[in-house]
Scaffold this active site. Structure first.
Site, PDB file in Angstrom:
ATOM      1  N   PRO A   1      44.309  49.291  32.313  1.00  9.88           N
ATOM      2  CA  PRO A   1      42.849  49.406  32.322  1.00  9.88           C
ATOM      3  C   PRO A   1      42.360  50.157  33.551  1.00  9.88           C
ATOM      4  O   PRO A   1      42.738  49.843  34.684  1.00  9.88           O
ATOM      5  CB  PRO A   1      42.383  47.945  32.332  1.00  9.88           C
ATOM      6  N   CYS A   2      41.521  51.170  33.306  1.00 10.34           N
ATOM      7  CA  CYS A   2      41.195  52.128  34.360  1.00 10.34           C
ATOM      8  C   CYS A   2      39.801  51.957  34.936  1.00 10.34           C
ATOM      9  O   CYS A   2      39.392  52.745  35.780  1.00 10.34           O
ATOM     10  CB  CYS A   2      41.342  53.556  33.823  1.00 10.34           C
ATOM     11  N   GLN A   3      39.041  50.939  34.506  1.00 18.03           N
ATOM     12  CA  GLN A   3      37.661  50.825  34.984  1.00 18.03           C
ATOM     13  C   GLN A   3      37.594  50.751  36.503  1.00 18.03           C
ATOM     14  O   GLN A   3      36.696  51.296  37.125  1.00 18.03           O
ATOM     15  CB  GLN A   3      36.975  49.605  34.362  1.00 18.03           C
TER      16      GLN A   3
ATOM     17  N   PHE B   1      39.418  52.222  38.596  1.00 19.23           N
ATOM     18  CA  PHE B   1      39.702  53.509  39.216  1.00 19.23           C
ATOM     19  C   PHE B   1      38.672  54.570  38.854  1.00 19.23           C
ATOM     20  O   PHE B   1      38.752  55.702  39.301  1.00 19.23           O
ATOM     21  CB  PHE B   1      41.077  54.018  38.765  1.00 19.23           C
TER      22      PHE B   1
ATOM     23  N   ASN C   1      45.946  57.980  32.533  1.00 17.60           N
ATOM     24  CA  ASN C   1      44.883  57.255  33.205  1.00 17.60           C
ATOM     25  C   ASN C   1      43.833  58.233  33.743  1.00 17.60           C
ATOM     26  O   ASN C   1      43.928  59.446  33.518  1.00 17.60           O
ATOM     27  CB  ASN C   1      45.442  56.396  34.337  1.00 17.60           C
TER      28      ASN C   1
END
Length: 351
Positions: free
Chosen positions: A88-90, A92, A131
């Protein structure tokens, strides 16, 4: 007793699978997705609707035993052909970082370490991680790269635009490809971009569709509808509006210029996000109809097949979040195909 095929499909494991975009791309590249891991219930249901033959682990990845998963799949350490995923990239995301550099604190960022843990315990032949670009400078990603290098993997990291790989939208993404059986390379760029017209012009009108996702209703105030009707067709923006339709909040800022903008038929779309059904969230108006794109059109612009299933009972917000967070299948397929080619070539040499 059935005989083992001479050339069995290469196996893959999809971590953080979401609604299944990564798995679609892996299958398009020729992999058999043996299992997937996803914690969100609505994403799990959507994944299962479209990938019924994939073993889906619904637990928190931090509690999963990678060696036990291998055993359940009938694989030994080193047998898995590809470990793939997008933690999960939120945390970053560029909008959530300080000075667009180091990431703000978010516990989801630490899931990168679980990706490395799976690599260490499974020793797959190849690894793929996709990502947001901001991840490239994060210490946890650098630790991951050092970790896989120590395990004997060669790897390449690049930041690429999905629009160069058959996805009808601009979408900058980081891609990591690693292998311990060959020298990995990214996929070749396509010679021609897929446009909004290519992706959605052939989709039937909402008034005549039998597709529940495409037909989900749009409710706007009269004021907003009047504003939308004054946005010029085929690429127009709020800057083109007559003075009386200019919103006060827009006059006070020079940023977010794409809000209340239309897509252009013969260009790629902007990045499809979870706000793709809301004209105030970006350039999400249909090129010629006075409405935002539908969620079916959003999924198509992400590169999903038109028959990909979503449960409309989940509601617009939840479905849009799944679509916006998904990995575009054509982008994944382009790079996974190169890994497939490398593994297959090495397997042929070993015979």
């Amino acid at each position: 007793m059935s005989s083992i095929p001479k050339n069995p499909k290469l196996t893959a494991l999809d971590l953080f699978s979401g609604c299944g975009g990564l798995s679609v791309g892996l299958k398009q590249a020729g992999f058999r997705v043996a299992a997937a891991v996803e914690i969100n219930p609505k994403a799990q249901e959507t994944y299962a609707l479209n990938h019924p033959n994939v073993k889906l682990y619904s637990e928190d990845i931090r509690t999963l035993n990678a060696s036990a998963i291998l055993a359940e799949l009938g694989l030994e350490v080193g047998d898995l052909d590809l470990l793939a995923g997008c933690p999960p990239c939120q945390g970053f995301s560029r909008l959530r970082t300080k000075n667009k550099g180091s990431s703000v604190f978010d516990p989801r960022n630490d899931l990168v370490s679980d990706f490395l843990r799976f690599a260490e315990e499974m020793l797959p032949k190849c690894i793929m991680m996709e990502n947001v670009p901001a991840l490239a400078d994060d210490s946890r990603f650098l630790t991951l790269c050092k970790g896989i290098e120590t395990l004997g993997y060669s790897y390449v990291v690049q930041i690429l635009d999905a629009a160069d790989y058959g996805v009808p939208q601009r979408r900058k993404r980081l891609i990591l490809l690693a292998s311990r059986v060959h020298q990995p390379v990214v996929g070749e760029k396509h010679t021609k971009r897929v446009t909004v017209r290519n992706a959605i012009a052939h989709i039937p009108a909402r008034s005549s569709t039998t597709d529940a996702l495409h037909a989900m209703p749009e409710r706007r105030t009269e004021k907003v509808m009047a504003l939308i009707k004054h946005i010029p067709k085929d690429g127009g923006s709020r800057a083109d509006l007559p003075e009386e339709f200019q919103l006060a909040c827009h006059k006070r800022t020079n940023g977010f210029n794409d809000v209340y903008g239309r897509m252009a038929w013969d260009d790629v779309a902007p990045t499809i996000t979870s706000g793709c059904f809301n004209p105030s969230k970006g350039r999400f108006l249909h090129p010629s109809d006075d409405r935002t794109i539908t969620l079916r059109e959003a999924a198509a612009l992400q590169g999903f097949p038109l028959n990909y299933r979503f449960n409309t009972l989940h509601g617009k917000e939840s479905i849009a979040l799944m679509i916006g967070n998904a990995l575009p299948p054509p982008f994944i397929a382009a790079h996974a195909s190169k890994l497939h080619e490398g593994i297959s070539t090495q397997n042929d040499k070993d015979i």
